[in-house]
Design a protein around this motif. Structure first.
Motif, PDB file in Angstrom:
ATOM      1  N   THR A 390       2.154  -1.534  -2.105  1.00  0.00           N
ATOM      2  CA  THR A 390       1.705  -2.483  -1.092  1.00  0.00           C
ATOM      3  C   THR A 390       2.704  -3.631  -1.056  1.00  0.00           C
ATOM      4  O   THR A 390       2.823  -4.387  -2.023  1.00  0.00           O
ATOM      5  CB  THR A 390       0.298  -3.016  -1.407  1.00  0.00           C
ATOM      6  N   LEU A 391       3.431  -3.749   0.045  1.00  0.00           N
ATOM      7  CA  LEU A 391       4.437  -4.792   0.200  1.00  0.00           C
ATOM      8  C   LEU A 391       3.931  -5.785   1.235  1.00  0.00           C
ATOM      9  O   LEU A 391       3.719  -5.432   2.390  1.00  0.00           O
ATOM     10  CB  LEU A 391       5.776  -4.193   0.626  1.00  0.00           C
ATOM     11  N   SER A 392       3.747  -7.036   0.808  1.00  0.00           N
ATOM     12  CA  SER A 392       3.208  -8.047   1.704  1.00  0.00           C
ATOM     13  C   SER A 392       3.622  -9.426   1.228  1.00  0.00           C
ATOM     14  O   SER A 392       3.695  -9.687   0.024  1.00  0.00           O
ATOM     15  CB  SER A 392       1.681  -7.942   1.781  1.00  0.00           C
ATOM     16  N   GLU A 393       3.872 -10.313   2.171  1.00  0.00           N
ATOM     17  CA  GLU A 393       4.177 -11.697   1.829  1.00  0.00           C
ATOM     18  C   GLU A 393       2.927 -12.405   1.310  1.00  0.00           C
ATOM     19  O   GLU A 393       2.976 -13.155   0.347  1.00  0.00           O
ATOM     20  CB  GLU A 393       4.728 -12.425   3.060  1.00  0.00           C
ATOM     21  N   ILE A 394       1.783 -12.144   1.976  1.00  0.00           N
ATOM     22  CA  ILE A 394       0.491 -12.690   1.558  1.00  0.00           C
ATOM     23  C   ILE A 394      -0.536 -11.570   1.673  1.00  0.00           C
ATOM     24  O   ILE A 394      -0.594 -10.868   2.691  1.00  0.00           O
ATOM     25  CB  ILE A 394       0.068 -13.897   2.418  1.00  0.00           C
ATOM     26  N   LEU A 395      -1.354 -11.410   0.650  1.00  0.00           N
ATOM     27  CA  LEU A 395      -2.349 -10.336   0.629  1.00  0.00           C
ATOM     28  C   LEU A 395      -3.719 -10.902   0.288  1.00  0.00           C
ATOM     29  O   LEU A 395      -3.881 -11.602  -0.708  1.00  0.00           O
ATOM     30  CB  LEU A 395      -1.961  -9.269  -0.402  1.00  0.00           C
ATOM     31  N   ASN A 396      -4.693 -10.583   1.129  1.00  0.00           N
ATOM     32  CA  ASN A 396      -6.098 -10.874   0.851  1.00  0.00           C
ATOM     33  C   ASN A 396      -6.845  -9.550   0.854  1.00  0.00           C
ATOM     34  O   ASN A 396      -6.928  -8.870   1.888  1.00  0.00           O
ATOM     35  CB  ASN A 396      -6.693 -11.818   1.901  1.00  0.00           C
ATOM     36  N   ALA A 397      -7.360  -9.164  -0.301  1.00  0.00           N
ATOM     37  CA  ALA A 397      -7.999  -7.861  -0.440  1.00  0.00           C
ATOM     38  C   ALA A 397      -9.326  -8.011  -1.171  1.00  0.00           C
ATOM     39  O   ALA A 397      -9.452  -8.806  -2.111  1.00  0.00           O
ATOM     40  CB  ALA A 397      -7.096  -6.889  -1.194  1.00  0.00           C
ATOM     41  N   SER A 398     -10.308  -7.221  -0.746  1.00  0.00           N
ATOM     42  CA  SER A 398     -11.622  -7.236  -1.370  1.00  0.00           C
ATOM     43  C   SER A 398     -12.153  -5.818  -1.459  1.00  0.00           C
ATOM     44  O   SER A 398     -12.051  -5.046  -0.498  1.00  0.00           O
ATOM     45  CB  SER A 398     -12.599  -8.109  -0.560  1.00  0.00           C
ATOM     46  N   ASP A 399     -12.683  -5.449  -2.637  1.00  0.00           N
ATOM     47  CA  ASP A 399     -13.320  -4.145  -2.860  1.00  0.00           C
ATOM     48  C   ASP A 399     -12.359  -2.998  -2.571  1.00  0.00           C
ATOM     49  O   ASP A 399     -12.734  -2.020  -1.932  1.00  0.00           O
ATOM     50  CB  ASP A 399     -14.579  -4.015  -1.996  1.00  0.00           C
ATOM     51  N   CYS A 400     -11.123  -3.114  -3.036  1.00  0.00           N
ATOM     52  CA  CYS A 400     -10.088  -2.124  -2.773  1.00  0.00           C
ATOM     53  C   CYS A 400      -9.633  -1.457  -4.067  1.00  0.00           C
ATOM     54  O   CYS A 400      -9.904  -1.935  -5.172  1.00  0.00           O
ATOM     55  CB  CYS A 400      -8.890  -2.766  -2.071  1.00  0.00           C
ATOM     56  N   ILE A 401      -8.932  -0.348  -3.898  1.00  0.00           N
ATOM     57  CA  ILE A 401      -8.317   0.375  -5.009  1.00  0.00           C
ATOM     58  C   ILE A 401      -6.818   0.456  -4.722  1.00  0.00           C
ATOM     59  O   ILE A 401      -6.406   0.999  -3.682  1.00  0.00           O
ATOM     60  CB  ILE A 401      -8.904   1.785  -5.169  1.00  0.00           C
ATOM     61  N   PHE A 402      -6.013  -0.069  -5.632  1.00  0.00           N
ATOM     62  CA  PHE A 402      -4.554  -0.010  -5.511  1.00  0.00           C
ATOM     63  C   PHE A 402      -4.028   0.885  -6.627  1.00  0.00           C
ATOM     64  O   PHE A 402      -4.118   0.547  -7.811  1.00  0.00           O
ATOM     65  CB  PHE A 402      -3.944  -1.408  -5.614  1.00  0.00           C
ATOM     66  N   LEU A 403      -3.460   2.019  -6.241  1.00  0.00           N
ATOM     67  CA  LEU A 403      -2.866   2.924  -7.223  1.00  0.00           C
ATOM     68  C   LEU A 403      -1.407   2.593  -7.494  1.00  0.00           C
ATOM     69  O   LEU A 403      -0.827   3.116  -8.446  1.00  0.00           O
ATOM     70  CB  LEU A 403      -2.995   4.378  -6.747  1.00  0.00           C
ATOM     71  N   GLY A 404      -0.802   1.762  -6.665  1.00  0.00           N
ATOM     72  CA  GLY A 404       0.580   1.335  -6.857  1.00  0.00           C
ATOM     73  C   GLY A 404       0.652  -0.168  -7.034  1.00  0.00           C
ATOM     74  O   GLY A 404      -0.357  -0.884  -7.008  1.00  0.00           O
ATOM     75  N   LEU A 405       1.866  -0.653  -7.211  1.00  0.00           N
ATOM     76  CA  LEU A 405       2.075  -2.081  -7.433  1.00  0.00           C
ATOM     77  C   LEU A 405       2.004  -2.859  -6.130  1.00  0.00           C
ATOM     78  O   LEU A 405       2.329  -2.348  -5.054  1.00  0.00           O
ATOM     79  CB  LEU A 405       3.423  -2.318  -8.112  1.00  0.00           C
ATOM     80  N   ILE A 406       1.617  -4.131  -6.265  1.00  0.00           N
ATOM     81  CA  ILE A 406       1.594  -5.058  -5.141  1.00  0.00           C
ATOM     82  C   ILE A 406       2.789  -5.993  -5.299  1.00  0.00           C
ATOM     83  O   ILE A 406       2.930  -6.668  -6.324  1.00  0.00           O
ATOM     84  CB  ILE A 406       0.279  -5.868  -5.135  1.00  0.00           C
TER      85      ILE A 406
END
Length: 521
Positions: A390-406
């Motif tokens: 997940t490549l982002s300048e600003i990230l707002n996430a809720s109730d998510c699953i990240f299998l890779g790096l942010i």
């Protein structure tokens, strides 16, 4: 568009029945007048239909209007029903079948009906006491072999064949014949019918004393020593007080019954037959025609999608929004300018080049995404599963699953973004905190049926997934893309419901079995 055509149904009817002379002279005002009256008549008709539907708590078979969900608890109180289903369809079935289920309490027929109604999945039921090794007894009558689907009674055959009688509790397996499921005619007394992915299968168990071809699956009927361990999806199955429910693993977004269409810059009939294109104020919506219906069929859109390009006449100042609902984007979605919103979608890669740190350039809810890239924008995710980076300048996430790096850029050091917030989510173990504010996150590793995009069961949580993920969302549900589908909660609801319909001390065990995807017949 669909709603507009429905509201005009009565107006069109009135317009067609007036004499043709008035339609010929009409300059448009008469039609508008009838459309206005037709809108009122449509609303009155819809109100009456909903009022009639609210008197019946069951799920309509023909796809007509169902009762409103807020009324179901009142019907349940009237019939003294304990609701456990997380979804509205299961709750309606619990109320509608309450009396009949009580009359057949403890029978295999009712157990199977409850599992399929509450869990919304196909099951094959086995009784645990039939899977336990016991000593033959003289006082137990021998059921004729024809009742098990054999063409003749085995005791009349030679002794070597009679020893294979399916009613005998023989523990030692016969290595001369394999045991498994085979196709059979519907008239066979031992026939069972199962519906998997819309296909009906008629099958029976062959050679009950043979070697199981697929151990620990629904095809395995061999006898075992009693397993005294606490039961779950993997252990504790072979016990007299167990009811085994073998289920088909959920397909997730990539259901075999799906439709495919190619992305084209100028949509033709093939595209418009499956996708509604709705133009609103500075928003273009691409919506699956079956989205939010009981007959939902996934639509896979192939080829790369490029939007917001300079030649399209859309500049940065316009920030046009493209919204996708209920579709699977099988290739890259690339935006040079504008915003993208996804709801109940699967996307291989989303790449947005817009610059905006105040409003999201990527908004996704209940989505399965392989890769996200918005190097100079804000990304907002809710109930999403991201399989890779997940490549982002600003990230707002809720109730998510990240299998890779942010991270925030393409540099090899994978620096995390600043001014970001991730809450009630799963992140990688080696994820750096940086400027991200983590609120009640877990680093436990989820177990999925598949982590490969465009494969059945991709992103679907396996029962072996830690509870911190299966119940880690803010509302106690599961994290990730299938939060709104309750895929992890359905099996638990079935076990909870069967507590009221099984003999005291008997427990139900839900076992996902991939072998059911290859049923004979």
């Amino acid at each position: 568009m669909a709603k507009l055509s429905n509201t005009r149904s009565q107006g069109n009817t009135i317009y067609r029945i007036v004499p043709s002379v008035y339609r010929t002279r009409d300059t448009g005002d008469l039609r508008k007048y009838f459309d206005a009256n037709g809108t009122l008549l449509d609303q009155i008709q819809a109100t009456l239909e909903q009022r009639l539907a609210d008197a019946f708590p069951d799920n309509p078979i023909d796809g007509s209007t169902a009762c409103q969900e807020w009324l179901i608890p009142y019907f349940a109180d009237l019939l003294d029903v304990r609701l456990v289903s997380p979804g509205a369809q299961g709750k309606r079935d619990e109320v509608a079948n309450a009396v009949r289920w009580r009359q057949g309490k403890g029978t295999l027929r009712v157990i199977e009906e409850i599992a399929e109604a509450v869990g919304r999945f196909e099951v094959v039921v086995q009784e645990g006491w039939k899977r336990v090794a016991v000593t033959p007894r003289f006082d137990v009558p021998l059921i004729p072999a024809t009742a098990y689907g054999y063409s003749q009674d085995i005791p009349a055959a030679p002794p070597s064949i009679a020893a294979r009688h399916p009613g005998l509790p023989a523990v030692t397996v016969d290595f001369s014949c394999p045991s498994g499921a085979v196709a059979t005619a519907s008239g066979n007394p031992a026939a069972q019918q199962s519906v998997v992915d819309g296909d009906a299968h008629t099958w029976r168990q062959a050679s009950l004393h043979g070697v199981p071809c697929h151990p620990d699956s629904y095809e395995d009927r061999s006898l075992r020593t009693v397993d005294l361990r606490c039961s779950d999806w993997r252990i504790g199955h072979y016990h007299p007080d167990r009811i085994l429910l073998y289920t088909v693993p959920a397909a997730g977004f990539f259901h075999p019954i799906s439709q495919r269409v190619n992305w084209v810059d100028s949509p033709g009939n093939a595209f418009l037959n499956l996708i509604d294109i709705i133009e609103e104020d500075n928003v273009t919506i691409f919506r699956n025609k079956t989205y939010c219906s009981d007959q939902f069929i996934p639509v896979n859109i192939r080829r790369t999608i490029r939007l917001g390009q300079v030649e399209d006449g859309v500049g940065d100042k316009d920030f046009h929004t493209w919204r996708f609902e209920g579709v699977n984007l099988m290739n890259t979605l690339e935006l040079d300018s504008g915003r993208v919103e996804l709801v109940d979608c699967a996307a291989r890669k989303i790449e947005v080049h817009s610059i905006d740190y105040l409003k999201p350039v990527i908004t996704a809810r209940s989505c399965l995404i392989e890769k996200i890239q918005a190097a100079r924008g804000l990304v907002k995710l809710e109930y999403c599963t991201v399989l890779e980076s997940t490549l982002s300048e600003i990230l707002n996430a809720s109730d998510c699953i990240f299998l890779g790096l942010i991270h925030e850029d393409h540099l090899p050091d994978f620096e995390p973004p600043d001014r970001s917030c991730v809450r009630y989510s799963r992140i990688e173990k080696n994820q750096a905190e940086g400027g991200i504010r983590f609120i009640k996150v877990t680093r436990s590793r989820p177990v999925m049926f598949s982590e490969k995009f465009n494969v059945r069961g991709c992103g679907v949580l396996h029962p072996a997934t830690p509870l911190a993920i299966r119940h880690g969302a803010e509302d106690g549900g599961e994290m990730g893309a299938y939060h709104d589908q309750y895929l992890s909660l359905l099996a638990e609801a079935v076990v909870d419901k069967l507590h009221d319909y099984l003999p005291l001390g008997t427990e139900a065990v839900v076992i996902p079995d991939k072998r059911m995807l290859e049923m004979p017949g």
